[in-house]
Design a protein around this motif. Structure first.
Motif, short mmCIF file in Angstrom:
data_model
loop_
_atom_site.label_atom_id
_atom_site.label_comp_id
_atom_site.label_asym_id
_atom_site.label_seq_id
_atom_site.Cartn_x
_atom_site.Cartn_y
_atom_site.Cartn_z
N SER A 1 0.81 8.26 7.20
CA SER A 1 -0.23 7.23 7.23
C SER A 1 0.34 5.81 7.15
CB SER A 1 -1.22 7.44 6.09
OG SER A 1 -0.58 7.32 4.83
N THR B 1 1.17 14.23 4.93
CA THR B 1 0.68 13.19 4.04
C THR B 1 0.51 13.79 2.65
OG1 THR B 1 -1.02 11.47 3.81
CG2 THR B 1 -1.74 13.63 4.62
N LYS C 1 -6.63 11.20 3.94
CA LYS C 1 -6.40 10.51 5.20
C LYS C 1 -6.29 11.48 6.39
CE LYS C 1 -4.06 6.78 2.69
NZ LYS C 1 -2.78 6.09 2.43
N ALA D 1 -8.36 10.42 9.52
CA ALA D 1 -7.79 9.21 10.12
C ALA D 1 -6.53 9.53 10.91
CB ALA D 1 -7.49 8.18 9.04
N ALA E 1 -4.61 -1.98 8.34
CA ALA E 1 -5.24 -1.45 7.13
C ALA E 1 -6.14 -2.49 6.48
CB ALA E 1 -4.17 -1.00 6.14
N PHE F 1 -3.84 2.53 5.06
CA PHE F 1 -3.61 3.38 6.23
C PHE F 1 -3.28 2.43 7.36
CE2 PHE F 1 -4.82 5.61 10.09
CZ PHE F 1 -4.26 6.86 9.88
#
Length: 329
Positions: A155, A177, A182, A185, A301, A322
């Protein structure tokens, strides 16, 4: 005169100060830029804290990425002119070429006219992420169509760039991650698979995805305990590129896995691309082509104002982001 960010002692974000400084005219081969946006990197937090590979004489400026408008050019500069919208490639030394300021001076070979489709915030978020990922995956590992690549710290801005580069060449990106927060995403930016290492068995999930053939390429800035499951899931003759050390825990050396599979474990810094004109030219062409086609798109982000540089660094160290943190001027 222009405002710049400097620090007079090592420490947390609170040591950063906005000060006014004289900005000399650009010398031969230099370009002076009125900055519109800055991209933040972990390297800057490390240098501010006194733990970076470069040790400045204090007080010191810092910063590696910026985008803005050319104000003046020095003798012998070709290819850019006053009024051009440009972004800068990270220099080898941010002590010598600091980017945190309203006006900065950079070597002409590190100044790029980026595609007009990019806004200032996106342009300031390009070069560190995409150069780092390109150098490891394309220049060194020669990642190609149909291959698996495991991308940890996925991320981050570099991780997201690596996912987009993998897709660009037809590889399958496996994003690793810490938690599942996340996951969506990462899928949205192109990850084919997402593994939450704190919630799932990393080795088992990697084996399930890559099958008996394994993953030839692993791209990791973490180290620590995940080193062993990463290597177990690699293919014979595979390469693990280590470009950081985010884990605070010891990194084991999986001796018999490395021997049994003839693995290459390689340290990598983007500086080796920056220091080679031919490799840097190839990287620029690859990245600019991806940006122009829309295959590469930096993810922002959060955006801070220049006066909020301390808050921006606090957010940088929160690990909540992110993508890229950007500061606008």
């Amino acid at each position: 005169m222009a405002r710049v960010v400097r620090f007079h002692e090592y420490g947390g974000p609170e040591v950063l100060r906005i000060e006014t400084a004289d900005i000399p005219a650009p010398g031969p081969g230099e370009v002076q830029i009125r900055v519109r946006a800055l991209g933040l990197n972990r390297a800057e937090a490390l240098m501010r804290a006194g733990t970076y590979i470069e040790s400045p004489t204090l007080p010191s400026g810092l910063g590696l990425e910026a985008a803005g408008v050319v104000e003046r050019v020095g003798e012998g500069v070709e290819g850019v002119a006053p009024g051009d919208a440009v972004s800068v490639i990270p220099p080898v030394s941010m002590v010598r070429w600091p980017a945190y300021g309203e006006v900065i001076t950079y070597p002409a070979n590190l100044v790029v006219k980026h595609p007009s489709s990019l806004g200032w915030e996106e342009a300031a978020a390009v070069w560190m992420a995409y150069l780092t990922a390109y150098g490891a995956l394309i220049d060194i590992a020669k990642l190609g169509c149909g291959e698996f690549v495991v991308i940890t710290a996925a991320s981050s801005s570099v991780g997201i760039a690596a996912i987009q580069i993998a897709n660009r060449v037809g590889a399958t990106a496996i994003a690793v991650t810490r938690t599942s927060a996340k996951r969506q995403a990462l899928i949205d930016v192109g990850a084919a698979h997402v593994i939450a290492a704190a919630e799932e068995d990393l080795e088992a999930r990697l084996r399930e995805i890559v099958g008996p053939g394994g993953a030839r390429v692993v791209f990791d800035p973490v180290g620590g305990p995940i080193f062993e499951p990463l290597t177990v899931a690699m293919s014979p003759g595979g390469i693990l590129l280590e470009y950081g050390g985010l884990s605070s825990e010891p990194t084991p050396f999986p001796l018999f896995t490395v021997l049994g599979k003839s693995l290459t474990l390689r340290g990598y810094l983007v500086h080796e691309i920056l220091g080679d004109p031919a490799r840097l030219a190839a990287a620029k062409a690859f990245i600019l082509d991806g940006l122009a086609s829309g295959a590469f798109r930096p993810v922002i982000a959060r955006i801070f104002a220049f006066d909020e540089i301390v808050e921006a660094h606090r957010y940088l160290e929160s690990n909540a982001q992110f993508g890229k943190i950007v500061v606008t001027i």
